[in-house]
Design a protein around this motif. Structure first.
Motif: not given
Length: 315
Positions: A63-64, A67, A71-72, A75, A192, A276, A279
């Motif tokens: 997912y990261f 993006a 998260v958008d 990352w 975020p 975090d 991640n």
């Protein structure tokens, strides 16, 4: 097929890369340890680190990588390594205790995650036994069982879970956590990307019902820093964790308001180190450097990076 010469070149390249990786790891470890040793601390306590079943973590990392909508932005995962190597990183850094923040995104998932987390804590004694929940009929029962089984901290993620924290199916859960004094690290800020039930208002409804709840607001509540400082000043059991706050990654888009630094200094005894890890899109030491450059002083850093969590968890 490659010949002996090509194989020798490849072997030499791999040996060089392995040596450079070891040197970089040693340098980073030395930097982290120099930070807490310079403060006269016995190590760090990080209340916001992620460990979860590998198949779930793989989906989180994917997912990261993509993006995703929550998260958008790009990352990259800095510590994308096997579980034992990630635990090894924290131990080498001198992190005395850490958590296994994990969270469900649908009903029927939390109990299974809690079972995995209990097993992880049993084989990882420096991990604070972590658990989670979701608004569903069985939540009070499995939360009670997790506490009876030794859970010391819970994680709630309102952005990913997409639920209102004051959902009536969770009222007994929040009450049990408040009654037992069990901390719950909660992603309730709108960073975020805002969620339907993020911001200080929804979680504020929970605190109004359960004012003794030991709520740890993740990420200092970014980007609603001021609103969550208000909550912390209103409710004496509310705490804030520093996860990704003040880092270059966050400051360029959602900077902490400089005018609010005196209020954060005043809450010195209720701010906890979070990172975090794994991640994060930067090296672990950067979070520590970012906290230092706030200029809030060594006493504040000692409290945040170790002493407050040591007192909260009896370490």
């Amino acid at each position: 097929m490659t010949g002996p010469a090509e194989q020798a070149v490849q072997a030499a390249r791999e040996a060089r890369e392995a040596r450079e990786a070891r040197e970089a790891r040693d340098a980073e470890t030395a930097g982290v340890r120099a930070f807490w040793q310079g403060l006269g601390l016995p190590g760090l306590i990080d209340v916001h680190t992620h460990f979860m079943p590998q198949n779930v973590l793989d989906k989180v990392w994917a997912y990261f990588d993509a993006a995703g909508p929550l998260v958008d932005r790009p990352w990259p995962i800095t510590y994308r390594e096997a579980e034992d190597r990630r635990v090894g990183w924290l131990r080498e850094f001198g992190v005395r205790a850490f958590t296994a923040m994990l969270y469900p995104h649908k009903p029927g998932m939390a109990g299974w995650l809690n079972g995995w987390a209990a097993e992880f804590a049993a084989r990882t004694p420096d991990c604070l036994h972590t658990a989670t929940f979701f608004p569903e009929p069985g939540a009070p029962g499995y939360v009670a069982r997790a506490i009876e089984g030794g859970a010391r901290v819970f994680k709630a993620h309102l952005q990913v879970g997409g639920y209102h924290p004051a959902d009536e199916r969770l009222d007994e859960v929040w009450g049990l956590l408040a009654e037992t004094g069990t901390p719950v690290v909660t992603h309730c800020g709108s960073g975020p990307v805002p969620g339907k039930h993020t911001g200080a208002g929804p979680i504020g409804e929970v605190l109004a019902r359960h004012p003794r709840l030991v709520l740890v607001v993740a990420h200092l509540g970014l980007p609603e820093y001021t609103d969550f400082l208000d909550l912390a000043e209103r409710y004496p059991e509310v705490r804030l964790d520093t996860t990704i706050a003040f880092t270059d990654f966050v400051e360029r888009d959602t900077p902490f308001p400089p005018a609010e630094l005196p209020r954060l200094a005043g809450l010195r005894d209720r701010v906890l180190l979070g990172s975090d890890f794994p991640n994060i899109p930067y090296r672990y030491v950067h979070q520590l450097d970012a906290l230092e450059r706030t200029g809030l002083g060594e006493d504040w850093l000692r409290a945040v990076c170790h002493d407050n969590a040591a007192r909260l968890f009896g370490i």
